[in-house]
Design an enzyme around this catalytic site. Structure first.
Site, PDB file in Angstrom:
ATOM      1  N   HIS A 101      41.879  38.865  39.832  1.00 34.30           N
ATOM      2  CA  HIS A 101      40.892  39.125  39.462  1.00 34.30           C
ATOM      3  C   HIS A 101      40.230  39.785  38.358  1.00 34.30           C
ATOM      4  O   HIS A 101      40.929  40.383  37.729  1.00 34.30           O
ATOM      5  CB  HIS A 101      39.778  39.857  40.328  1.00 34.30           C
ATOM      6  N   ASP A 104      40.261  43.361  38.703  1.00 31.71           N
ATOM      7  CA  ASP A 104      42.303  43.465  38.044  1.00 31.71           C
ATOM      8  C   ASP A 104      42.957  44.215  37.444  1.00 31.71           C
ATOM      9  O   ASP A 104      43.324  44.897  37.323  1.00 31.71           O
ATOM     10  CB  ASP A 104      43.540  42.983  39.397  1.00 31.71           C
TER      11      ASP A 104
END
Ligand code: XLS
Ligand code: NI
Ligand code: NI
Length: 437
Positions: A101, A104
């Site tokens: 993501h 992340d």
């Protein structure tokens, strides 16, 4: 961080027979299975979030892993240190793919412009690392559920400015995915649902979601991204109800918005269970509808009613899942993404390797069992025989629209037709399947 994070130094290898060192017993990347190398069939991916972002918290307690990149320091420096360890793990596991993501990989800034810059900067670091690494990007995605701005949803938010913000975030994540040569782009609508119907206009929210998905497909075409757009169903959690409930629900939505030819599905084992289905049900349905895209491989705990995202280790379950995935040719641009996390007590860095290696082996063994079941045509014969009537003249005519209720009524009455029930042979088939496991 100069010290080694993992004690393992060399990539984990396939070793025939039992071995004391960490090795694959079944996952043999070069072995040919159902016409392709095992590595190219399974297309394993390691995910960034559970392995490198989640600190081991649960609803009752805080961090348990104490990762060095979660300590004190300049945020972008820590993000780079995290990337070093992530790529080291990809190398040690010899996985062909990874997933992430946007949030992340890089810290969120004070503005979206700053957040986007951070994401692209780490993205450039990935591109640099990928020049010499084997690992490729299976998919990228945007996290539109952690920040409080998304607490009432992203695309389905009552505030169009949140919709716009989400759109801007997806544009950046999709373009980075494209830049890194991603095979797919995933949308998981973490908060695209509702907490209470008392404050929810469902019709509006569904329309907003349809418009958002359409914009993503339009942008994909505009930038020439050749990967597949995938939606990941989940019925609830963190919402009480999520609109992307399960495969069937998403299919209806795609049809309604004319997107069924443009979007496929990323099925997660644990989400299927939360929806009250088996994993196989979701796989078989998506395959039947022609929208099986990729899978998030993990498992739930049958005694806990939430998304525990454990590493899949159950071989009989994997065998049947692989049967449904591979009987019609596998996943195309998709793969087996380890959307899975080690347990909160698994605090040793090497636990990450153990978990992935064990689950890669369980999947590989499942694939080998499925290969035998498919090649022997064990189930095919029984199923074909069960439906044989539909391949005869009358069965075909009914389905081709050449018979009306009147026609069928006449024929049944004239010929005094009395259909004879036949055994479904369930136990016979269960016994046969067990002989392969
Ligand atoms: C959460 C989801 C998530 C998606 C990616 O339950 O599985 O991890 O796979 O956003
Ligand atoms: Ni997932
Ligand atoms: Ni999940």
């Amino acid at each position: 961080m100069t010290e080694r994070f993992f004690s393992q130094q060399n990539p984990v290898k396939y070793r025939k027979g039992k071995s004391k060192s960490l090795s694959f017993r079944w996952y043999d990347p070069d072995r040919e299975v159902l016409g392709k190398r095992m590595e190219d069939q399974l297309r394993f991916a390691a995910c960034y979030w559970h392995s490198f972002v989640w600190p081991g918290t649960d609803p009752f307690g805080g961090e348990s892993f104490m990762r060095p990149w979660h300590g004190e320091g300049e945020e972008m420096e820590l993000a780079r240190a995290k990337a070093d360890v992530a790529f080291e793990m990809f190398r040690l596991l010899d996985v062909p793919f990874f997933t992430f993501h946007d949030r992340d990989i890089a810290p969120e800034g004070d503005t979206l412009a700053e957040s986007n810059r951070n994401v692209r900067e780490i993205g450039d670091l990935f591109a640099e690392k990928m020049e010499t690494a084997k690992v490729r990007l299976l998919w990228g995605t945007a996290n539109m559920f952690s920040n409080r701005r998304f607490m009432a949803g992203a695309a389905t938010n009552p505030d169009p400015e949140v919709f716009a913000y989400a759109a801007a975030q997806v544009k950046n994540a999709l373009e980075l995915t494209h830049q890194l040569g991603g095979s797919n782009y995933v949308l998981w609508g973490g908060r695209e649902g509702y907490e209470t119907l008392l404050n929810t206009d469902m019709k509006r929210e569904l329309n907003q979601l349809g418009r958002f998905l359409t914009m993503v497909v339009e942008h994909k075409n505009k930038i020439g991204f050749k990967g597949t757009i995938l939606i990941e169903p989940k019925p609830k959690e963190p919402t009480v109800h999520q609109y992307d409930f399960d495969v069937g629900t998403i299919y209806g939505m795609l049809k309604a918005f004319d997107l069924d030819k443009h979007v496929k599905i990323n099925i997660e084992q644990n989400h299927a269970i939360l929806a009250g289905h088996t994993f196989e049900h979701e796989l078989a349905l998506a395959a039947a509808l022609g929208i099986l895209g990729s899978i998030d491989i993990n498992r739930g705990d049958y005694l806990l009613g939430w998304d525990t995202d454990q590493f899949a280790m159950n071989i009989p379950e994997m065998a049947l899942a692989c049967y449904h995935i591979f009987r019609h040719g596998g996943l195309g641009t998709g793969g087996f993404n380890f959307d899975a996390k080690i347990r909160r007590q698994s605090i040793d860095p090497d636990d990450l390797l153990e978990a992935h290696v064990g689950s890669m082996d369980a999947c590989a063994r499942g694939l080998l069992i499925a290969e035998k079941i498919i090649n022997d045509g064990v189930l095919d014969g029984v199923v074909a025989e069960r439906y044989a009537g539909w391949d005869k003249r009358e069965g075909r005519a009914i389905l081709a629209g050449k018979r009306s209720l009147d026609d069928l009524s006449k024929r049944v009455l004239n010929k005094k037709i009395e259909p004879q029930p036949r055994s479904g042979k369930q136990e016979h088939l269960e016994r046969l399947i067990n002989s392969y496991i």
